[in-house]
Motif scaffolding. Sequence first.
Motif, mmCIF file in Angstrom:
data_model
loop_
_atom_site.group_PDB
_atom_site.id
_atom_site.type_symbol
_atom_site.label_atom_id
_atom_site.label_comp_id
_atom_site.label_asym_id
_atom_site.label_seq_id
_atom_site.Cartn_x
_atom_site.Cartn_y
_atom_site.Cartn_z
ATOM 1 N N THR A 25 0.827 -1.197 0.000
ATOM 2 C CA THR A 25 0.000 0.000 0.000
ATOM 3 C C THR A 25 0.867 1.256 0.000
ATOM 4 O O THR A 25 0.600 2.216 -0.729
ATOM 5 N N LEU A 26 1.924 1.245 0.780
ATOM 6 C CA LEU A 26 2.840 2.379 0.824
ATOM 7 C C LEU A 26 3.488 2.621 -0.545
ATOM 8 O O LEU A 26 3.614 3.769 -0.984
ATOM 9 N N GLU A 27 3.897 1.570 -1.196
ATOM 10 C CA GLU A 27 4.500 1.703 -2.537
ATOM 11 C C GLU A 27 3.505 2.317 -3.517
ATOM 12 O O GLU A 27 3.854 3.199 -4.309
ATOM 13 N N THR A 28 2.263 1.866 -3.439
ATOM 14 C CA THR A 28 1.231 2.406 -4.317
ATOM 15 C C THR A 28 1.023 3.894 -4.037
ATOM 16 O O THR A 28 0.936 4.714 -4.966
ATOM 17 N N ILE A 29 0.972 4.257 -2.780
ATOM 18 C CA ILE A 29 0.793 5.658 -2.401
ATOM 19 C C ILE A 29 1.969 6.491 -2.892
ATOM 20 O O ILE A 29 1.797 7.595 -3.412
ATOM 21 N N GLU A 30 3.181 5.974 -2.730
ATOM 22 C CA GLU A 30 4.370 6.708 -3.188
ATOM 23 C C GLU A 30 4.330 6.937 -4.699
ATOM 24 O O GLU A 30 4.665 8.021 -5.186
ATOM 25 N N LYS A 31 3.911 5.904 -5.442
ATOM 26 C CA LYS A 31 3.813 6.053 -6.896
ATOM 27 C C LYS A 31 2.791 7.134 -7.262
ATOM 28 O O LYS A 31 3.032 7.965 -8.134
ATOM 29 N N ARG A 32 1.654 7.107 -6.585
ATOM 30 C CA ARG A 32 0.623 8.113 -6.865
ATOM 31 C C ARG A 32 1.116 9.511 -6.525
ATOM 32 O O ARG A 32 0.881 10.470 -7.264
ATOM 33 N N SER A 34 4.161 10.507 -6.511
ATOM 34 C CA SER A 34 5.158 10.881 -7.511
ATOM 35 C C SER A 34 4.474 11.419 -8.762
ATOM 36 O O SER A 34 4.893 12.427 -9.330
ATOM 37 N N ARG A 35 3.403 10.757 -9.179
ATOM 38 C CA ARG A 35 2.666 11.229 -10.354
ATOM 39 C C ARG A 35 2.032 12.588 -10.093
ATOM 40 O O ARG A 35 2.029 13.466 -10.955
ATOM 41 N N LEU A 36 1.517 12.778 -8.889
ATOM 42 C CA LEU A 36 0.924 14.071 -8.545
ATOM 43 C C LEU A 36 1.972 15.177 -8.563
ATOM 44 O O LEU A 36 1.709 16.276 -9.039
ATOM 45 N N GLU A 37 3.159 14.877 -8.057
ATOM 46 C CA GLU A 37 4.234 15.872 -8.079
ATOM 47 C C GLU A 37 4.575 16.243 -9.509
ATOM 48 O O GLU A 37 4.784 17.404 -9.828
ATOM 49 N N LYS A 38 4.618 15.229 -10.373
ATOM 50 C CA LYS A 38 4.899 15.514 -11.784
ATOM 51 C C LYS A 38 3.796 16.388 -12.376
ATOM 52 O O LYS A 38 4.072 17.319 -13.118
#
Length: 98
Positions: A25-32, A34-38
């Motif tokens: 779940t943490l990995e998924t949140i981090e990926k999301r 990261s996309r939001l930051e982009k």
Amino acid sequence: MEKEFVKLPENELDLKRLIQTFNTTLETIEKRLSRLEKMDSIEHRVEVNQIDLSDIKDSLQRIEESHNNELQHVNRRLDSHLVKIAKLEEELIISIKK
């Protein structure tokens, strides 16, 4: 109490699964994130570019207006010179005919 000790390995397995699920779940949140930051970065660049473009547009309009005023002034001067030339031509024609 013995029953509780027997359940310990089961609880340990449950805890390991929970930790694995939490990590996933943490990995998924981090990926999301990261996309939001982009996306934020892209939106920021778009906003900055829009500001730059509107500044350029405003500058061009001011330049166009000032050049338009200069062109109007030049046109008026040319018109007055053309009138003077026409009057001189007319006077020359009249003086030649006499």
